[in-house]
Design a protein around this motif. Structure first.
Motif, short mmCIF file in Angstrom:
data_model
loop_
_atom_site.label_atom_id
_atom_site.label_comp_id
_atom_site.label_asym_id
_atom_site.label_seq_id
_atom_site.Cartn_x
_atom_site.Cartn_y
_atom_site.Cartn_z
N ARG A 25 81.08 46.21 8.77
CA ARG A 25 82.34 46.61 8.32
C ARG A 25 82.76 48.06 8.72
NH1 ARG A 25 80.84 45.27 1.69
NH2 ARG A 25 80.75 43.01 2.07
N ILE A 26 81.73 48.42 9.29
CA ILE A 26 81.90 50.09 10.04
C ILE A 26 82.79 49.78 11.13
CG2 ILE A 26 80.99 52.01 11.12
CD1 ILE A 26 80.43 52.04 8.12
N ASP A 29 84.64 47.48 11.65
CA ASP A 29 86.18 46.91 11.18
C ASP A 29 86.94 48.04 10.83
OD1 ASP A 29 85.70 44.35 11.90
OD2 ASP A 29 85.16 43.56 9.87
N LEU A 30 86.20 48.91 9.98
CA LEU A 30 86.77 50.33 9.60
C LEU A 30 87.39 51.12 10.52
CD1 LEU A 30 87.57 52.02 7.00
CD2 LEU A 30 85.20 52.97 7.32
N TRP A 31 86.51 51.03 11.85
CA TRP A 31 86.89 51.91 12.89
C TRP A 31 88.07 51.49 13.81
CZ3 TRP A 31 86.31 56.63 14.99
CH2 TRP A 31 86.63 56.62 16.31
N ALA A 79 91.16 52.30 11.42
CA ALA A 79 91.26 53.65 11.15
C ALA A 79 92.21 54.13 12.68
CB ALA A 79 90.21 54.60 11.52
#
Length: 126
Positions: free
Chosen positions: A23-24, A26-28, A31
């Motif tokens: 998830r991190i 994907d979040l990156w 962003a």
């Protein structure tokens, strides 16, 4: 010699196991894409700095053209998102109401609607 150190079977390449996405990670990615979109919007607003007279419901405002177009796009997105949000809330409320009914076990008075009388289960001694 042909320039190789030996047969192809003697050179082993390490196996690469597939890496699971997180998830991190994907979040990156989100962003970075968001930052690129914001940069493009900033360039759009800066390149369209001519003044535009906007009139809406008797209100007269002079805005830079890029800001006026961006504001119109944001209002359009919000007008589209409003009915979608209302529908999502409606479906969640309906699902919440249906969940307690589905979780209740059938009572002792409920019988299958087959129309055939069923015999009670045989008594087991033990």
């Amino acid at each position: 010699m042909n320039g190789h150190d030996g047969p192809a079977t003697s050179r082993l390449t390490p196996l690469r196991l597939p890496v699971k996405r997180s998830r991190i990670g994907d979040l990156w990615i989100v962003a970075v894409v968001f930052a690129i979109v914001l940069l493009l919007l900033l360039i759009f607003v800066l390149q369209n700095g001519q003044r535009a007279e906007v009139t809406f419901l008797g209100v007269h405002v002079a805005l830079p053209l890029g800001v006026a177009l961006l504001l119109a796009a944001v209002v359009g997105v919000l007008l589209v998102a409003l009915p979608g949000t209302a529908r999502i809330v409606q479906l969640r409320m309906r699902a919440r109401r249906a969940a307690p009914r589905a979780a209740k076990p059938p009572g002792p008075t409920s019988r299958p609607a087959t129309g055939v009388a069923q015999a009670p289960p045989p008594h087991q001694e033990g």
